[in-house]
Design a protein around this motif. Structure first.
Motif, short mmCIF file in Angstrom:
data_model
loop_
_atom_site.label_atom_id
_atom_site.label_comp_id
_atom_site.label_asym_id
_atom_site.label_seq_id
_atom_site.Cartn_x
_atom_site.Cartn_y
_atom_site.Cartn_z
N ALA A 155 0.83 -1.21 0.00
CA ALA A 155 0.00 0.00 0.00
C ALA A 155 0.86 1.25 0.00
N ALA A 156 1.94 1.26 0.78
CA ALA A 156 2.81 2.43 0.85
C ALA A 156 3.45 2.74 -0.49
N VAL A 157 3.96 1.72 -1.16
CA VAL A 157 4.60 1.92 -2.45
C VAL A 157 3.59 2.37 -3.50
N GLN A 158 2.41 1.77 -3.48
CA GLN A 158 1.36 2.16 -4.44
C GLN A 158 0.95 3.61 -4.24
N ILE A 159 0.83 4.02 -3.00
CA ILE A 159 0.43 5.41 -2.72
C ILE A 159 1.50 6.37 -3.22
N VAL A 160 2.77 6.08 -2.90
CA VAL A 160 3.86 6.97 -3.31
C VAL A 160 3.91 7.09 -4.84
N ALA A 161 3.75 5.97 -5.53
CA ALA A 161 3.81 6.00 -6.99
C ALA A 161 2.60 6.71 -7.58
N LEU A 165 -0.27 11.50 -9.50
CA LEU A 165 -1.46 11.97 -10.20
C LEU A 165 -2.08 13.20 -9.54
N ALA A 166 -1.68 13.50 -8.33
CA ALA A 166 -2.23 14.67 -7.64
C ALA A 166 -2.00 15.94 -8.45
N ALA A 167 -0.90 15.97 -9.18
CA ALA A 167 -0.59 17.15 -9.99
C ALA A 167 -1.64 17.39 -11.07
N MET A 168 -2.27 16.29 -11.53
CA MET A 168 -3.30 16.44 -12.55
C MET A 168 -4.53 17.18 -12.03
N ALA A 169 -4.71 17.14 -10.70
CA ALA A 169 -5.85 17.82 -10.09
C ALA A 169 -5.43 19.12 -9.40
N GLY A 170 -4.24 19.60 -9.74
CA GLY A 170 -3.77 20.84 -9.17
C GLY A 170 -3.09 20.70 -7.83
N GLY A 171 -2.82 19.46 -7.41
CA GLY A 171 -2.15 19.24 -6.14
C GLY A 171 -0.65 19.37 -6.26
N GLY A 172 0.03 19.13 -5.14
CA GLY A 172 1.48 19.25 -5.13
C GLY A 172 2.15 17.91 -5.32
N GLY A 173 3.42 17.86 -4.96
CA GLY A 173 4.17 16.61 -5.07
C GLY A 173 5.09 16.60 -6.27
N GLY A 175 4.80 15.04 -8.92
CA GLY A 175 4.08 15.05 -10.19
C GLY A 175 4.06 16.42 -10.84
N ARG A 176 4.20 17.47 -10.02
CA ARG A 176 4.21 18.82 -10.59
C ARG A 176 5.44 19.05 -11.45
N ILE A 177 6.52 18.38 -11.13
CA ILE A 177 7.73 18.49 -11.96
C ILE A 177 7.47 17.88 -13.33
N ILE A 178 6.76 16.74 -13.34
CA ILE A 178 6.46 16.07 -14.60
C ILE A 178 5.49 16.89 -15.44
N THR A 179 4.41 17.38 -14.81
CA THR A 179 3.43 18.17 -15.57
C THR A 179 4.04 19.48 -16.08
N ALA A 180 4.93 20.07 -15.29
CA ALA A 180 5.61 21.29 -15.75
C ALA A 180 6.49 20.98 -16.95
N GLY A 181 7.12 19.81 -16.92
CA GLY A 181 7.95 19.41 -18.06
C GLY A 181 7.12 19.23 -19.32
N PHE A 182 5.95 18.59 -19.18
CA PHE A 182 5.07 18.45 -20.34
C PHE A 182 4.62 19.81 -20.85
N GLY A 193 11.65 13.99 -13.45
CA GLY A 193 10.55 13.81 -12.49
C GLY A 193 10.19 12.36 -12.31
N ALA A 194 10.16 11.62 -13.42
CA ALA A 194 9.86 10.18 -13.33
C ALA A 194 10.93 9.44 -12.54
#
Length: 249
Positions: A155-161, A165-173, A175-182, A193-194
């Motif tokens: 569960a811990a690894v799944q949550i971290v990975a 996706l939080a960045a897709m909903a405007g969250g932090g983490g 993922g924001r590095i990846i979305t900014a790169g796109f 970011g990956a």
């Protein structure tokens, strides 16, 4: 190779690690939301799984219902929650989606761990006069520990990975590095970011393995059994198992 070289250059640039949009800040956000989601998942799933496993009733239904969540993509749940009334409530859509995603492995492994505990040891402890809660905490839970920790680690690894996706909903983490790169058409930043997300997931996996070994209430007995220093225990001293487990708590 160009993408990997660019990612390495991005990761080794000090400016990319500083500030509110830097790696350290995004990493802290990622760890924080992951820890909150894991804690909430444990608070929901573990008490239910342990008690149902102890009673031996209703567990199959609970496990099957929780596993329905595995068939629903986390991103779809996140989008639906974001578009709904909770969309304006900050990180709540992400938290709910990740909690729903983490419950199945926790619930399934904890329930199976309790149900598959050595019945001879359980009956011996019951014969010693242990109450239901004592039996659960002193005998069944230590015996179920390996499976329970497997579910917690998964569960811990799944949550971290998936928290990416939080960045897709405007969250932090991270993922924001990846979305900014796109958004900037910067392949090097996307790959960087990956790599950061994968590295964090691997670090969490290693940490959970280490914690699981250190906190194992029967670590000494398992080690002795594996090394062959406890032949008497392997020949069937089930009552001694129950006494040792009960006295360790």
């Amino acid at each position: 190779m160009d993408a990997l070289t660019g990612a390495w250059q991005w990761l080794t640039t000090a400016a990319n690690w500083a500030g509110d949009k830097g790696v350290w800040h995004r990493l802290a956000e990622h760890v924080q939301i992951s820890a909150v989601c894991l804690a909430l998942s444990c608070l929901i799933a573990l008490p239910v799984a342990l008690w149902l496993g102890h009673l031996g009733k209703g567990g199959a239904l609970a496990v099957n219902l929780s596993n329905v969540g595995r068939a629903v993509p986390t991103f779809a749940v996140l989008v639906l929650l974001t578009l709904g009334p909770l969309g304006s409530q900050g990180e709540w859509p992400t938290v709910i989606a990740l909690v729903l995603f983490a419950i199945p492995p926790l619930l399934t492994n904890a329930y199976l761990g309790i149900r598959e505990a050595d019945r001879d040891a359980v009956e011996a402890a019951r014969g010693m006069g242990m109450s239901g809660p004592q039996l659960l905490l002193r005998v069944e839970l230590p015996l179920a520990y390996p499976l329970l920790m497997t579910g917690l680690r998964s569960a811990a690894v799944q949550i971290v990975a998936t928290a990416t996706l939080a960045a897709m909903a405007g969250g932090g983490g991270l993922g924001r590095i990846i979305t900014a790169g796109f958004g900037n058409y910067d392949t090097a930043q996307v790959v960087a970011g990956a790599v950061l997300v994968a590295g964090l997931a691997l670090a969490v996996e290693g940490l959970m393995v280490a914690v699981g070994r250190l906190c194992d209430p029967m670590r000494g007995r398992r080690r002795a059994a594996r090394s062959g220093r406890a032949p008497a225990a392997r020949r069937g001293a089930r009552d001694d198992d129950a006494v040792a487990i009960g006295g360790a708590v």
